[in-house]
Design a protein around this motif. Sequence first.
Motif, PDB file in Angstrom:
ATOM      1  N   ASN A 256      -3.791   8.661   5.137  1.00 49.68           N
ATOM      2  CA  ASN A 256      -2.626   9.265   4.485  1.00 49.68           C
ATOM      3  C   ASN A 256      -2.468   8.734   3.061  1.00 49.68           C
ATOM      4  OD1 ASN A 256      -1.310   6.734   4.641  1.00 49.68           O
ATOM      5  ND2 ASN A 256      -0.357   7.252   6.607  1.00 49.68           N
ATOM      6  N   GLU A 257      -1.512   9.286   2.340  1.00 44.14           N
ATOM      7  CA  GLU A 257      -1.366   8.925   0.927  1.00 44.14           C
ATOM      8  C   GLU A 257      -1.040   7.446   0.747  1.00 44.14           C
ATOM      9  OE1 GLU A 257       1.091  10.121  -3.133  1.00 44.14           O
ATOM     10  OE2 GLU A 257       1.244  11.403  -1.346  1.00 44.14           O
ATOM     11  N   GLU A 258      -0.194   6.893   1.584  1.00 43.22           N
ATOM     12  CA  GLU A 258       0.172   5.487   1.441  1.00 43.22           C
ATOM     13  C   GLU A 258      -1.052   4.586   1.577  1.00 43.22           C
ATOM     14  OE1 GLU A 258       3.099   2.084   3.463  1.00 43.22           O
ATOM     15  OE2 GLU A 258       2.887   4.058   4.407  1.00 43.22           O
ATOM     16  N   PHE A 259      -1.857   4.850   2.605  1.00 42.92           N
ATOM     17  CA  PHE A 259      -3.070   4.053   2.803  1.00 42.92           C
ATOM     18  C   PHE A 259      -4.007   4.213   1.613  1.00 42.92           C
ATOM     19  CE2 PHE A 259      -7.409   3.313   4.068  1.00 42.92           C
ATOM     20  CZ  PHE A 259      -7.341   2.186   4.876  1.00 42.92           C
ATOM     21  N   GLN A 260      -4.223   5.450   1.178  1.00 47.05           N
ATOM     22  CA  GLN A 260      -5.126   5.686   0.057  1.00 47.05           C
ATOM     23  C   GLN A 260      -4.671   4.948  -1.196  1.00 47.05           C
ATOM     24  OE1 GLN A 260      -6.703   9.557  -0.847  1.00 47.05           O
ATOM     25  NE2 GLN A 260      -6.127  10.368   1.154  1.00 47.05           N
ATOM     26  N   ARG A 261      -3.386   4.999  -1.480  1.00 48.43           N
ATOM     27  CA  ARG A 261      -2.884   4.345  -2.688  1.00 48.43           C
ATOM     28  C   ARG A 261      -3.057   2.815  -2.607  1.00 48.43           C
ATOM     29  NH1 ARG A 261       0.276   7.764  -6.018  1.00 48.43           N
ATOM     30  NH2 ARG A 261       1.277   5.928  -6.936  1.00 48.43           N
ATOM     31  N   ASN A 262      -2.828   2.243  -1.437  1.00 50.45           N
ATOM     32  CA  ASN A 262      -3.056   0.809  -1.260  1.00 50.45           C
ATOM     33  C   ASN A 262      -4.532   0.458  -1.418  1.00 50.45           C
ATOM     34  OD1 ASN A 262      -0.354   0.126  -0.825  1.00 50.45           O
ATOM     35  ND2 ASN A 262      -0.496   0.494   1.380  1.00 50.45           N
ATOM     36  N   TRP A 263      -5.376   1.299  -0.852  1.00 49.49           N
ATOM     37  CA  TRP A 263      -6.828   1.088  -0.939  1.00 49.49           C
ATOM     38  C   TRP A 263      -7.275   1.173  -2.398  1.00 49.49           C
ATOM     39  CZ3 TRP A 263     -11.681   2.374  -2.251  1.00 49.49           C
ATOM     40  CH2 TRP A 263     -12.746   2.064  -1.417  1.00 49.49           C
ATOM     41  N   ILE A 264      -6.830   2.197  -3.095  1.00 47.98           N
ATOM     42  CA  ILE A 264      -7.203   2.395  -4.498  1.00 47.98           C
ATOM     43  C   ILE A 264      -6.698   1.239  -5.363  1.00 47.98           C
ATOM     44  CG2 ILE A 264      -6.754   3.846  -6.530  1.00 47.98           C
ATOM     45  CD1 ILE A 264      -6.795   6.266  -4.531  1.00 47.98           C
ATOM     46  N   LYS A 265      -5.499   0.765  -5.077  1.00 49.39           N
ATOM     47  CA  LYS A 265      -4.945  -0.362  -5.827  1.00 49.39           C
ATOM     48  C   LYS A 265      -5.829  -1.598  -5.671  1.00 49.39           C
ATOM     49  CE  LYS A 265      -0.630  -2.999  -6.350  1.00 49.39           C
ATOM     50  NZ  LYS A 265       0.773  -3.112  -5.872  1.00 49.39           N
ATOM     51  N   SER A 266      -6.249  -1.874  -4.444  1.00 46.04           N
ATOM     52  CA  SER A 266      -7.125  -3.016  -4.198  1.00 46.04           C
ATOM     53  C   SER A 266      -8.468  -2.832  -4.911  1.00 46.04           C
ATOM     54  CB  SER A 266      -7.332  -3.188  -2.695  1.00 46.04           C
ATOM     55  OG  SER A 266      -8.226  -4.249  -2.419  1.00 46.04           O
ATOM     56  N   TYR A 267      -9.021  -1.649  -4.814  1.00 42.82           N
ATOM     57  CA  TYR A 267     -10.302  -1.359  -5.474  1.00 42.82           C
ATOM     58  C   TYR A 267     -10.202  -1.564  -6.983  1.00 42.82           C
ATOM     59  CZ  TYR A 267     -13.902   1.453  -7.701  1.00 42.82           C
ATOM     60  OH  TYR A 267     -14.918   1.883  -8.530  1.00 42.82           O
ATOM     61  N   LEU A 268      -9.173  -1.001  -7.602  1.00 43.09           N
ATOM     62  CA  LEU A 268      -9.031  -1.105  -9.054  1.00 43.09           C
ATOM     63  C   LEU A 268      -8.792  -2.544  -9.492  1.00 43.09           C
ATOM     64  CD1 LEU A 268      -6.941   2.098  -9.876  1.00 43.09           C
ATOM     65  CD2 LEU A 268      -9.364   1.695 -10.357  1.00 43.09           C
ATOM     66  N   SER A 269      -8.103  -3.315  -8.663  1.00 41.89           N
ATOM     67  CA  SER A 269      -7.887  -4.722  -9.021  1.00 41.89           C
ATOM     68  C   SER A 269      -9.215  -5.467  -9.075  1.00 41.89           C
ATOM     69  CB  SER A 269      -6.924  -5.393  -8.043  1.00 41.89           C
ATOM     70  OG  SER A 269      -7.531  -5.668  -6.797  1.00 41.89           O
ATOM     71  N   HIS A 270     -10.109  -5.164  -8.132  1.00 41.24           N
ATOM     72  CA  HIS A 270     -11.444  -5.784  -8.150  1.00 41.24           C
ATOM     73  C   HIS A 270     -12.285  -5.235  -9.302  1.00 41.24           C
ATOM     74  CE1 HIS A 270     -11.067  -8.099  -4.491  1.00 41.24           C
ATOM     75  NE2 HIS A 270     -10.657  -7.034  -3.814  1.00 41.24           N
ATOM     76  N   TYR A 271     -12.245  -3.934  -9.483  1.00 42.02           N
ATOM     77  CA  TYR A 271     -13.091  -3.324 -10.510  1.00 42.02           C
ATOM     78  C   TYR A 271     -12.680  -3.782 -11.908  1.00 42.02           C
ATOM     79  CZ  TYR A 271     -15.933   0.079 -12.963  1.00 42.02           C
ATOM     80  OH  TYR A 271     -16.865   0.653 -13.798  1.00 42.02           O
ATOM     81  N   GLN A 272     -11.375  -3.913 -12.129  1.00 39.58           N
ATOM     82  CA  GLN A 272     -10.863  -4.313 -13.442  1.00 39.58           C
ATOM     83  C   GLN A 272     -10.701  -5.828 -13.570  1.00 39.58           C
ATOM     84  OE1 GLN A 272      -7.213  -2.082 -13.669  1.00 39.58           O
ATOM     85  NE2 GLN A 272      -8.262  -0.112 -13.864  1.00 39.58           N
ATOM     86  N   ASN A 273     -10.946  -6.547 -12.453  1.00 38.82           N
ATOM     87  CA  ASN A 273     -10.830  -8.004 -12.423  1.00 38.82           C
ATOM     88  C   ASN A 273      -9.435  -8.474 -12.841  1.00 38.82           C
ATOM     89  OD1 ASN A 273     -11.773 -10.595 -11.906  1.00 38.82           O
ATOM     90  ND2 ASN A 273     -12.482 -10.909 -14.013  1.00 38.82           N
TER      91      ASN A 273
END
Length: 345
Positions: A256-273
Motif C-alpha cells: 500500500n501507499e504507506e508501506f511504499q513511502r516508508n520503503w522509498i524513504k529508507s532507500y533514498l536515505s541510503h542512496y543519498q547517504n
Amino acid sequence: MVHNLDLVIDGLTKEGLFKGATEIAKSVRADWDHDKLQFKLYTDGITNQLVGVWYDDREKQILVRVYGNKTEMFIDRDAERRNIEVLHKAGCGPELLATFSNGVSYEFTKGNPTSEDDVLQEPIWKDITRELAKLHHIKEVGSPLLFPKLRHFLSLLPDTMNDATQQQRLVDKGYTKSKLEEEANLLEDRLGSLGCPIVFSHNDILLGNVIWDKSAKKASFIDYEYGASNYQPYDIANHFNEFVGVENIDYNRYPNEEFQRNWIKSYLSHYQNVSPEKVEESQISQWYVWVNKFALASHVFWGVWALLQACHSSIDFDFFGYALIRLDEYTKRKEECLALMGEGS
C-alpha cells in the motif's frame, strides 16, 4: 580464476544436473572428495535450473545454474557473466567460478530466498533498501534497457500463437501483438519523458532473487541475468510487483501507499547517504509517482516475456496464464497510475 569449461549439462533431469554439477566441482573444487558430494535442487527459478553441490560443509557449496531452453533469445549471456564479475568486485554479488556451454557456476550466498511475508518485515525490507541503493551506485551506466529489451521481446513474439485457443484468448482480451506494441509505444512516451535518473539496475528483483541471511541480518541479490542500465525507479517498481508472488498470485499483497513511502524513504536515505529524517517529503512523493508508473511497464515487460516463454520453454509452468495475469493487472491499473501526478510528471 574463472574456469571456462567445454561442457553441456542436461538440465531436464535431476540425474543430469547432479552429474554436471559433479563435473563442475571437479574443476573448481579439486580438493573435495568427489565420491562424497551432496546436492540440493533449488526450484525458485522458472526459466533456469539451479543445483547446489558441496562436500563437507553445506555453507561452502557452489551453485550451478543451467539455462532454460532458448533463453539465449532473451539474455545476453556474455553481458551476464561480465555483470557477475563487476558486481562481485563491488561487493554486490557472488564470485563467478566457472562458465560452461549452457550455464554458469558461482559461489553460494548464505541465507534463504525471501517469501511474501519476509519482505514485509522491517529488518528485511530496510536492508533490501540498503543493498539496492548500494547496487544503484555502481558506475556502469549506459542507455536504459527497458524499452529496447521489450521491443526485442515483441519482435520475437509470433503474430499468432501456435495454440488456437490461446490466440483467441489474446484477441478477446485485446492482447494481440500489435496491441502490445501500441502499449509499449505509449509507455515509452509517457515514462521516458519523466526525466528519471539512469543507473545500473538488477531488473529482476523477484523474491527468490533476494537472499536473507538471518544470522547476519543481511540481504543480498542473486541472478543478474537482466542486469543493465535502466530507469532508477524501475527496480523498485518491479520489486513491489513481486510482493504478490509467482505461483499463488494475490494482488492484495501489493504494498500500500504507506508501506511504499516508508520503503522509498529508507532507500533514498541510503542512496543519498543522509539520515531518513533529511529525506524530503516532496522527494518521497515524486518517487512514489515514478515507481507506480513504472510498475505498469514491469507488467507489460514480464507479460510479453511470459508469452515468449509459453512458446519456447520446456519448464513445467503455466507461462501463458502468468502472462494474462500480468497483462490484466496492467489493464486494471493503467489509467490510475498514469494519472498520478508529481513534479515533472
